[in-house]
Design an enzyme around this catalytic site. Structure first.
Site, short mmCIF file in Angstrom:
data_model
loop_
_atom_site.label_atom_id
_atom_site.label_comp_id
_atom_site.label_asym_id
_atom_site.label_seq_id
_atom_site.Cartn_x
_atom_site.Cartn_y
_atom_site.Cartn_z
N GLN A 155 0.34 -0.41 3.89
CA GLN A 155 1.28 -1.42 4.31
C GLN A 155 0.79 -2.48 5.10
OE1 GLN A 155 4.52 1.62 5.35
NE2 GLN A 155 5.72 -0.16 4.70
N HIS A 215 8.67 9.90 2.36
CA HIS A 215 8.64 8.42 2.21
C HIS A 215 7.16 7.84 2.31
CE1 HIS A 215 10.51 4.03 2.37
NE2 HIS A 215 9.19 3.87 3.07
N GLU A 216 6.37 8.21 3.71
CA GLU A 216 5.55 7.64 4.09
C GLU A 216 4.19 8.29 3.20
OE1 GLU A 216 5.44 4.98 5.94
OE2 GLU A 216 7.49 5.28 6.51
N GLY A 258 8.28 4.49 10.40
CA GLY A 258 7.16 5.05 10.09
C GLY A 258 6.30 4.08 9.27
N HIS A 266 3.84 6.28 -0.15
CA HIS A 266 3.05 5.02 0.06
C HIS A 266 1.46 5.42 -0.12
CE1 HIS A 266 5.47 1.93 1.53
NE2 HIS A 266 6.25 2.66 2.42
N CYS A 300 12.54 0.11 4.20
CA CYS A 300 10.99 0.10 4.15
C CYS A 300 10.51 -1.32 4.54
CB CYS A 300 10.53 0.28 2.55
SG CYS A 300 8.69 0.32 2.73
N LEU A 301 9.67 -1.13 5.57
CA LEU A 301 8.82 -2.43 6.21
C LEU A 301 8.46 -3.43 5.08
CD1 LEU A 301 7.57 -0.94 9.43
CD2 LEU A 301 9.95 -2.20 9.18
NI NI Z 1 7.97 2.28 3.44
#
Ligand code: NI
Length: 178
Positions: free
Chosen positions: A52, A144-145, A47, A148, A102-103
């Site tokens: 991000q 989660h997304e 995701g 963000h 998380c990236l």
């Molecule tokens: Ni994330």
């Protein structure tokens, strides 16, 4: 095709609530979506949200690989889904814990409680309305997304900080986090 740089925790763009997208069909948003797809694939994530990649707009995308779908869940994987201007509501009161990464927080994982079932709505990349119910990993990745887009990162939601650490160490010492 463009692979974008991914913002890491500490950069203020990740803490800023994202603005609603006025025109999903605009060239700017279509380009953003294409670049986010390339970036997500390159990073081998599940995701990605626009903040991000340093764009504070309400665009997110995710997919659920069949391997992440437990036998007792009703989703047999979910193909890559783009959601613009999403909304989420919980279905029922039940919450469930699970590990997240998380990236924007490379190398770490934490144990986070999420709503077990949700309903979400938004627009897809063509501006068509999407409305789905989700459970299991599908519900987790969407929450989660969505976080963000609100400027929230998963460590904010960790309650047991003993269950937060480097993936390498957590794998090496699984008994410490049972
Ligand atoms: Ni994330």
């Amino acid at each position: 095709m463009a692979i974008l740089k991914i913002a890491r925790m500490g950069h203020p763009v990740l803490r800023q609530p994202a603005a609603a997208v006025a025109d999903p069909a605009s060239a700017e948003i279509q380009r953003l979506i294409a670049d986010m797809k390339d970036t997500l694939a390159d990073a081998e994530g599940v995701g990605l949200a626009a903040p991000q990649v340093y764009v504070s707009q309400a665009v997110m995308m995710f997919f659920v690989p069949p391997s992440r779908t437990a036998a007792d869940e009703d989703d047999d994987g979910v193909p890559l889904t783009v959601l613009i201007n999403p909304e989420i509501e919980a279905i029922g009161e039940e919450t469930v814990g699970g590990w997240e990464g998380c990236l924007s927080i490379p190398g770490l994982q934490g144990y986070v409680s999420r709503w077990a079932r949700i309903r979400y709505r938004g627009l897809d990349a063509k501006g068509q309305r999407i409305e789905r119910e989700a459970g299991g990993f599908h519900a987790r990745v969407v929450q989660h997304e969505y976080d963000h887009l609100m400027g929230v990162l998963y460590p904010d939601r960790i309650t047991d900080h003993a269950r937060f650490g480097f993936v390498e160490e957590l794998r090496r010492h699984p008994s410490a986090i049972d």
